[in-house]
Write an enzyme that holds these catalytic residues in place. Structure first.
Site, PDB file in Angstrom:
ATOM      1  N   PHE A 113       0.837  -1.202   0.000  1.00 56.01           N
ATOM      2  CA  PHE A 113       0.000   0.000   0.000  1.00 56.01           C
ATOM      3  C   PHE A 113       0.873   1.254   0.000  1.00 56.01           C
ATOM      4  CE2 PHE A 113      -2.822   3.012   2.417  1.00 56.01           C
ATOM      5  CZ  PHE A 113      -3.800   3.114   1.457  1.00 56.01           C
ATOM      6  N   SER A 181       2.973  -6.839   1.911  1.00 55.90           N
ATOM      7  CA  SER A 181       1.839  -6.141   2.514  1.00 55.90           C
ATOM      8  C   SER A 181       0.573  -6.365   1.686  1.00 55.90           C
ATOM      9  CB  SER A 181       2.177  -4.653   2.678  1.00 55.90           C
ATOM     10  OG  SER A 181       1.249  -4.013   3.520  1.00 55.90           O
ATOM     11  N   MET A 182      -0.031  -5.312   1.123  1.00 55.91           N
ATOM     12  CA  MET A 182      -1.190  -5.538   0.259  1.00 55.91           C
ATOM     13  C   MET A 182      -0.805  -6.312  -0.991  1.00 55.91           C
ATOM     14  SD  MET A 182      -3.800  -2.351   0.361  1.00 55.91           S
ATOM     15  CE  MET A 182      -4.724  -1.944   1.835  1.00 55.91           C
ATOM     16  N   TRP A 206      -1.106  -8.398   4.031  1.00 52.45           N
ATOM     17  CA  TRP A 206      -2.314  -7.781   4.594  1.00 52.45           C
ATOM     18  C   TRP A 206      -3.488  -8.122   3.700  1.00 52.45           C
ATOM     19  CZ3 TRP A 206      -6.403  -4.715   3.484  1.00 52.45           C
ATOM     20  CH2 TRP A 206      -7.051  -4.057   4.540  1.00 52.45           C
ATOM     21  N   ASP A 227       5.473  -6.927  13.687  1.00 54.31           N
ATOM     22  CA  ASP A 227       4.635  -6.233  12.710  1.00 54.31           C
ATOM     23  C   ASP A 227       3.415  -5.652  13.416  1.00 54.31           C
ATOM     24  OD1 ASP A 227       3.049  -5.433  10.571  1.00 54.31           O
ATOM     25  OD2 ASP A 227       3.561  -7.185   9.355  1.00 54.31           O
ATOM     26  N   HIS A 259       7.013  -4.806   9.975  1.00 51.98           N
ATOM     27  CA  HIS A 259       6.227  -4.968   8.754  1.00 51.98           C
ATOM     28  C   HIS A 259       7.042  -4.666   7.503  1.00 51.98           C
ATOM     29  CE1 HIS A 259       2.602  -4.993   6.289  1.00 51.98           C
ATOM     30  NE2 HIS A 259       2.935  -3.806   5.797  1.00 51.98           N
TER      31      HIS A 259
END
Length: 312
Positions: A113, A181-182, A206, A227, A259
């Site tokens: 993101f 992540s995303m 995520w 994280d 993270h």
């Protein structure tokens, strides 16, 4: 291939010299024929590892080779403008410069993101130098959600294999996805949508969807102990636990990491990512030694779970 060792002559037996001479010739001739046939059988059965697995690339691995900043292949790269593609935001392709070893498996990697491909760029040459074509991509927008990032990873693989300048270097049946992540959430989405993928590695992923029983792709879930954005308790651990128990799967938790661990060169991420991709994209069982038996907790590993031995 090693030459087949020749048999030693049989020990002399008691009896007339004439008898020994008469029986020795046929015996040695039979043994020599047997040795020759054994050598031929070894050749035909694929005594060389490359014959047993035509997808093996590079020399036999060692701990030093999978933790090195560069592997055995020199790497070239080419930029792909977002204006020349559809379905994702362009990116950079890293690939082995030589074509001497034939085609390679390929991996598309998506950022997280608000991030761009520069945040995961270190993985490009690191993985490509081990014998992969690697595409670090930009997404259509930096706010794209995981489902969209999954679609974009697949669009990037399609571009790689059908339209890119390096398409002739790629085996389109041996593809994988990664993301941070995303982008890691998108990795799970891509694996769900395209079961033919050979490997998936979500990095501190995520995603609001916590359950992935549909996935059929061997998946290495990488979480980070500290994280606070996609905590392992609410993201990586549920992702891993929801994967089918019959699937080749693993969960690696980085000790003391945040993270953003995947945004900087990381030896532990590299070692296990290379091993996972080699094992499942290339079906290279020489890398099983780094995955089984399961790695134990250490200064860099907080926890490692998985199934051993692997079934694929």
């Amino acid at each position: 291939m090693q030459a087949t060792p020749q048999p030693s002559a049989p020990a002399p037996v008691n009896g007339p010299t004439r008898h020994r001479r008469r029986s020795r010739g046929p015996l040695l001739g039979a043994l020599a024929s047997a040795a020759a046939l054994a050598g031929l059988a070894t050749t035909l059965s694929g005594g060389a590892s490359a014959a047993e697995n035509p997808f093996e690339r590079g020399p036999a691995p060692t701990d030093s080779s999978v933790t090195a900043t560069r592997g055995p292949y020199a790497v070239s790269e080419t930029s792909v403008s977002r204006l020349s593609v559809s379905g994702f935001g362009g990116g950079t392709i890293y690939y082995p410069s030589s074509t001497d070893d034939g085609t390679f498996g390929a991996v598309a990697i998506a950022p997280g993101f608000t991030a761009r491909q520069s945040s995961i760029a270190w993985l490009g040459p690191r993985l490509a130098s081990q014998g992969f074509v690697v595409f670090t991509i930009d997404t259509n927008t930096t706010s794209d959600q995981p489902a969209s990032r999954g679609d974009q990873l697949l669009a990037a693989l399609d571009y790689l294999t059908k339209n890119s300048s390096v398409r002739s270097r790629i085996d389109s049946d041996r593809l994988g996805v990664m993301g941070h992540s995303m982008g890691g959430g998108g990795t799970l989405e891509a694996a769900k949508d395209r079961p033919s993928l050979k490997a998936a590695i979500p990095l501190t992923a995520w995603n609001l969807d916590k359950s992935w029983p549909e996935i059929k792709t061997p998946t290495l879930v990488v979480g980070a102990e500290r994280d606070t954005i996609a905590s392992v308790r609410s993201h990586s651990e549920p992702f891993y636990e929801s994967l089918p128990s019959s699937l080749d799967r693993a969960y690696l938790e980085l000790n003391g990491a945040s993270h953003f661990a995947p945004n900087l060169p990381d030896t532990t991420i590299a070692k296990y990512s290379i091993s996972w991709l080699k094992r499942f994209i290339d079906n290279d069982t020489r890398y099983e030694q780094f995955l089984c038996p399961l790695p134990q907790p250490s200064s860099v590993i907080a926890e490692y779970r998985g199934n051993c031995p692997h079934t694929a």
